[in-house]
Motif scaffolding. Structure first.
Motif, PDB file in Angstrom:
ATOM      1  N   ARG A  38       0.831  -1.187   0.000  1.00  0.00           N
ATOM      2  CA  ARG A  38       0.000   0.000   0.000  1.00  0.00           C
ATOM      3  C   ARG A  38       0.869   1.242   0.000  1.00  0.00           C
ATOM      4  O   ARG A  38       2.010   1.213   0.446  1.00  0.00           O
ATOM      5  N   VAL A  48       2.345  -5.107   3.004  1.00  0.00           N
ATOM      6  CA  VAL A  48       1.226  -5.359   3.892  1.00  0.00           C
ATOM      7  C   VAL A  48       1.162  -6.847   4.260  1.00  0.00           C
ATOM      8  O   VAL A  48       1.155  -7.211   5.433  1.00  0.00           O
ATOM      9  N   SER A  63       1.998  -3.809  11.419  1.00  0.00           N
ATOM     10  CA  SER A  63       0.894  -2.853  11.537  1.00  0.00           C
ATOM     11  C   SER A  63      -0.464  -3.460  11.215  1.00  0.00           C
ATOM     12  O   SER A  63      -1.497  -2.896  11.576  1.00  0.00           O
ATOM     13  N   VAL A  64      -0.485  -4.597  10.529  1.00  0.00           N
ATOM     14  CA  VAL A  64      -1.762  -5.201  10.150  1.00  0.00           C
ATOM     15  C   VAL A  64      -1.964  -6.574  10.772  1.00  0.00           C
ATOM     16  O   VAL A  64      -3.028  -7.184  10.612  1.00  0.00           O
ATOM     17  N   MET A  83      -9.630  -7.344   5.218  1.00  0.00           N
ATOM     18  CA  MET A  83      -9.181  -6.277   6.114  1.00  0.00           C
ATOM     19  C   MET A  83     -10.272  -5.972   7.113  1.00  0.00           C
ATOM     20  O   MET A  83     -11.373  -5.541   6.731  1.00  0.00           O
ATOM     21  N   LEU A  86     -10.610  -1.711  10.370  1.00  0.00           N
ATOM     22  CA  LEU A  86      -9.883  -0.696   9.607  1.00  0.00           C
ATOM     23  C   LEU A  86      -9.825   0.628  10.367  1.00  0.00           C
ATOM     24  O   LEU A  86     -10.761   0.995  11.091  1.00  0.00           O
ATOM     25  N   ASP A  89      -5.525   5.289   9.410  1.00  0.00           N
ATOM     26  CA  ASP A  89      -4.135   5.090   8.976  1.00  0.00           C
ATOM     27  C   ASP A  89      -3.996   4.022   7.897  1.00  0.00           C
ATOM     28  O   ASP A  89      -2.941   3.913   7.264  1.00  0.00           O
ATOM     29  N   ASP A  90      -5.045   3.236   7.671  1.00  0.00           N
ATOM     30  CA  ASP A  90      -5.018   2.219   6.611  1.00  0.00           C
ATOM     31  C   ASP A  90      -5.378   2.814   5.250  1.00  0.00           C
ATOM     32  O   ASP A  90      -5.314   2.113   4.239  1.00  0.00           O
ATOM     33  N   TYR A  94      -3.945   0.413  -2.556  1.00  0.00           N
ATOM     34  CA  TYR A  94      -3.452  -0.934  -2.311  1.00  0.00           C
ATOM     35  C   TYR A  94      -3.113  -1.594  -3.650  1.00  0.00           C
ATOM     36  O   TYR A  94      -3.922  -1.578  -4.584  1.00  0.00           O
TER      37      TYR A  94
END
Length: 125
Positions: A38, A48, A63-64, A83, A86, A89-90, A94
């Motif tokens: 992303r 990601v 972070s994910v 995802m 959410l 910040d996401d 992508y």
């Protein structure tokens, strides 16, 4: 050659969910790894999640971790990114990427040989 086409982006409220799809076509036998990256405005493209085509082994960015899940490929050579939870910040474009190399799932975008056109994900607060 390999062609990658992403879909499933959109606008969602914080705490919501989206599922991105990446359909691969062409010389898919060349692919070893498929991954999602992303890129937010003014920031570098970041890894990601990735999945090894043959074994299903996965790897995630910190972070994910625990919020996003990569899966596939299915019989139609499609990989998904689920995802959940959410956050603003996401928000980013992508991209789906494929690596034909024999090394493991890499975080560096330079390793990947093929890229999709990207799909926008916007998370509102």
């Amino acid at each position: 050659q390999v062609q990658l086409v992403e879909s499933g982006g959109g606008l969602v409220q914080a705490g919501g969910s989206l599922r991105l799809s990446c359909a691969a076509s062409g010389d898919t036998f060349m692919m070893n790894i498929m991954a999602w990256f992303r890129q937010a405005p003014g920031k570098e493209r970041e890894f990601v999640a990735g999945i090894r085509w043959s074994s299903g082994l996965t790897r995630y960015a910190d972070s994910v971790m625990g919020r996003f899940t990569i899966s596939g490929p299915n019989a139609k050579n499609t990989v998904y990114l689920q995802m959940n939870s959410l956050a603003p910040d996401d928000t980013a474009v992508y991209y789906c990427a494929a690596d034909s190399g024999g090394i493991g799932i890499q975080f560096s975008a330079r390793v990947y040989d093929y890229w999709g056109q990207g799909t926008q994900v916007t998370v509102s607060s």
